[in-house]
Design an enzyme around this catalytic site. Sequence first.
Site, PDB file in Angstrom:
ATOM      1  CB  THR A 149      -0.883   0.006   1.260  1.00 13.90           C
ATOM      2  OG1 THR A 149      -1.596  -1.216   1.298  1.00 13.90           O
ATOM      3  CG2 THR A 149      -1.851   1.159   1.254  1.00 13.90           C
ATOM      4  N   GLY A 188       2.733  -3.070   8.275  1.00 11.87           N
ATOM      5  CA  GLY A 188       3.070  -3.353   9.659  1.00 11.87           C
ATOM      6  C   GLY A 188       4.536  -3.711   9.784  1.00 11.87           C
ATOM      7  CD  GLU A 431      -5.463  -8.400   3.769  1.00 15.43           C
ATOM      8  OE1 GLU A 431      -5.630  -8.894   2.645  1.00 15.43           O
ATOM      9  OE2 GLU A 431      -4.350  -8.064   4.227  1.00 15.43           O
TER      10      GLU A 431
END
Lengths: 672, 672
Positions: A149, A188, A431
Amino acid sequence: MANEVLAGMNSAAINPDIAKERLKATFNPQELTYMLDGGKENTDRRKELENLMFSDPAFCLKDSIYLSTSELYVSTMARSVKLYRLKRDQNWSEKDLQLALRIIRDQNCLTLHHSMFVPALERLASEEQKERWLPLARRYQMVGTYAQTELGHGTNLMELETTATYDKATDEFILSTPRLSSIKWWPGSLGKSSNYAIVLAQLVIDTKRHGMHPFMVQLRSMVDHTPMPGVKLGVIGQKMGGNYNDNGFLFLNNVRIPRENMLMKNAQVTRTGKFLTSGPSKANYATMIYVRVMICSWSFGALAAASTAAIRYSSVRRQSTLSPGTEESQILDYQTQQYKLFPALASAYGFFFIHKVLSDKYQAMMVDMQSGNAKALPEMHAWSSGMKALVSDITVYDLEICRRSCGGHGYLRAAGLSDMVCGATPLATVEGDNTVLYLQVARYLLKQIAKALTGQQTTGITQYLSMNEGSYVCPLQRPADCRNVEFLCEIYKKRAYRLVLKVAQALQQDMESGKEQAVYMNKNLQPLVRMATAHCYYVAMRSYVDGLTSVQLSAPARKILDKLCCLFGVHYIVKLSGDFLESEAIGLEQLHWLQDLELQLLSEIRPEAVTLVDAFDFHDETLSSAIGCYDGRAYERLYEAALKEPMNQTEVDPAYDKYLRDLIMEGAKSKL
Amino acid sequence: MANEVLAGMNSAAINPDIAKERLKATFNPQELTYMLDGGKENTDRRKELENLMFSDPAFCLKDSIYLSTSELYVSTMARSVKLYRLKRDQNWSEKDLQLALRIIRDQNCLTLHHSMFVPALERLASEEQKERWLPLARRYQMVGTYAQTELGHGTNLMELETTATYDKATDEFILSTPRLSSIKWWPGSLGKSSNYAIVLAQLVIDTKRHGMHPFMVQLRSMVDHTPMPGVKLGVIGQKMGGNYNDNGFLFLNNVRIPRENMLMKNAQVTRTGKFLTSGPSKANYATMIYVRVMICSWSFGALAAASTAAIRYSSVRRQSTLSPGTEESQILDYQTQQYKLFPALASAYGFFFIHKVLSDKYQAMMVDMQSGNAKALPEMHAWSSGMKALVSDITVYDLEICRRSCGGHGYLRAAGLSDMVCGATPLATVEGDNTVLYLQVARYLLKQIAKALTGQQTTGITQYLSMNEGSYVCPLQRPADCRNVEFLCEIYKKRAYRLVLKVAQALQQDMESGKEQAVYMNKNLQPLVRMATAHCYYVAMRSYVDGLTSVQLSAPARKILDKLCCLFGVHYIVKLSGDFLESEAIGLEQLHWLQDLELQLLSEIRPEAVTLVDAFDFHDETLSSAIGCYDGRAYERLYEAALKEPMNQTEVDPAYDKYLRDLIMEGAKSKL
């Protein structure tokens, strides 16, 4: 007197109200615990790990509310490192690790290494690359993440802007962030933890673009963890929840990597700059589906935790009274409180079964795919997208209802529910944003209804789209019929059919009238979401019933779970009655029966409620809720939690010396 | 290249997409700004205060996300003290202070002093007491709070447990916390800021209880702010939001105060221990109503802020495309995004008008009450309770929808929306939990329908309960009728009437069948909430229409606000269509017209959306949203915000040296 009052706090007594609740149940909670864990041996293993882990303060979760974000990250790193050492030293299976992660509610800052980095290597790297990197990753010499992303793109992956340009002269790729919006953003473990990342980037050879491909990029020195030249990275800042993880940004300023660092299983670039591809891999879809299946499981866990805390608290909280002149009532006795909590409880159990059915289907598909049969993929893609969207939508909504049902105390972080809400709400976004997912389901349904309308029999979960609507008779002929969950399934089916048909016809009409596709699709976008949602409710209800039927249970346990399943079915017909009336799945008479039954079911579930949440069997430390502990000592624990607050370690806050004293003293002087 | 990319960040350019949006509007946003501020002079004054305050970093809000809770409290104290100095030095009116508080989004830790302590003194103290305490309070020598809620009691004030026992021997009251559940818990400004509190306690004289009364208790030394003997107090710990305020707990261990410290306006205890009362004061109800009226205004502010951020961001975010092969679309162009945001926008404007109507009614009632006429009190109590509940319910729901509509970025605290959600969600809980408030409305409605059913004409907002239902004809005879907001009001009325009637009849039947009251009331508790909600929707729609009619507007401004009002009305009929079909307020044909109109209105509002939120005219600092600023530079500001994060001030986090390095080095060693 203060001391007398507080002396009682440390007793090990169980709150008498909650103790009494446990005598009311008609079933044995342990039976359900075993079912939820997947067998007694799994429950035993879980308790073993709980004992092992929670004897070490590093694994304890509930005190993390006292930490600043920076402190929280450090303490999470301590926990994460301990966890992976335990795994290594005790030779844990993957299943043990998953269990351990569940026990600490995934409060781990190296998650991406396990959930994305290693699996992506296994899926996307060539055999040679796997040999090179997997051992390093498995012994944590490489600590990795997966950077996809960007600041400007999430949903539309095809438009990601980071480039990997092949430089024939040096046999390298040049990784670059061309614009501000191209900064990698959100992954993350990226900001501070990882020293490697698999970076998704546009492959460019001689100015020609070849689509998105994965590249292995070193982010930080393996010696001292400082960022590599050209790599600018950090955390993206505080979030509404999940601050234990260092979600990060990554700016690549012409970072050169060897050609061999492109993950080459599915596509290759040769020394001379030739691009070879074996086409997009279906394995990528399978991974996407897998994560959506998992989200149904996480939703189950979140809702189970929230309903545990809210129902236990509601059994020990007394406020006002139903019969004037008597003792104050447990708030769980009020119908309005039951109406808030029991649908959430019914959904929690439901999501367990919905996940079970989905997960079994997924496993079956994977077996087929390994033998080259990918026929199940389209339905499975729609099914998992739809369940992810509906299950997470209901979960996020119900979590906040559970939190609010605890009144003011639900707003305290020590009560645990606010962190549950803030931690789970991204399930609706990650997601695949739920709206986007419903539209994917809608696309699948349009294809199926087109088949049905041209006389082909649809199969699988959309078989109903071939129904002969004219022959529909509402299966509810008398009030008692409303308890028949098969009848409820029929009603959900009818509603979905009518809504799908209506939108399909509207689109057909618009198309035939010569409207531009972009215009008529957008004009029907919300109706498409609506019809997909209706389909998803049917799938959810069908899966609840099927999942529940598939497990072995004693009669008393089955009886109460049947009631929860029925409540789930009835609740959403009543709540969304407009859809059901509009699609003529039921009439007004049936609606009234269902409304009465819903209230009736609340009172039948009431005596079993505390035991039903006990069966989720959360360790107090995992639950981390001062008001939701097994012993029901809500007030004692809230007070204890407050005393630990850093600001309570001094009698007079520094704010007084710095600012308030002067204001007060000026006041005193002006008097003189 | 990094530097080139980032160099553009500091330009003052406006995002071109948002600039174009501003050319599309058909009305002048300034006209609406003046209306919302209550006139040009108020807007000018607001801008004056904004300039004054935001030139001082102490008043800046957006950097507070980087602070720990303890630091946040200290910085809030700095701001609060500066604010009150400004007020004093610049001789601000009460209106100025309210404006200043709005400008800093009430991020002030001495709020309770102004909003509760001083007003309570004015209302509850005798003239002599006022003379003694008000001057001290007004010059902040006394910094006060109002301590009512306890750990074990919120809603049911009659059962508060703190006692004030009169000791005739010493002419003192002994304030005491008899049990853990009796600890005062929640009052704002109590934990660390206040040196005095008005404490609500059970008055006990010679073991006889005389109900709840207010007592002035010194909490901390006026010299050094240390707690007084017998007083144990502190903060209750971190909350989901609002951590700038030191909500506190208070434990009173036989604290003695002079008899004169009971606030004696409405009740007195004589030297000999005689209890005298002039009966409960209606002024108390008026205060309660006032706060509920204010909550409608705060809800308006919160929803206006959230829709500003979400709509501006949706105009600059581009993702995927509606027409394949063309540039990515602004996400605001997707019908699904409009469906999320425009009902929230319509509600924001609606809540402004609903508050306006309610506030005017409140003022009129207060004038009447001063001349001894309290006739309007019961209706006003029900009206304000109902609007507080409905308005805050919709606000809390829509805030989260706005936040989620911004995708992943909506989860970042720098984007502002998550703090808006977490900060506003208590509006549904405080000053009467919404469920309790709906039940209060229900009680009022039952009284009114009982009148109507015995042939008396009901008046005021419940006049419709005297309707002759048989003569109802759905006013929507053709699609164009759906734009008539008066017709929509009729439909809301019909739905409310039928639901109230249905529950009243059910209760009557249960009563006549000899059921115990506690049983049949609880059996109908959720239906009572449902009927009250239906009534509240009618009141909301009626007030929206009336409020909008009452303001002077140019034709273009009125045209767009009429559309928002219509969207509000249509949206909730469609969303809750089951109720409307069930009560035969509309039929299926009308429902389809309304569904079509709702989607049509979305596309009509689309070109005006950005200008409609511009009209709210939030200062960027007040809004504190990186993605919602006027200039639309969302990505630039998100990145800037991340760079300020404390964890980004070092390249290598302490967590590496403490924990991660060893894990990595062990991996490296195991290789050798």
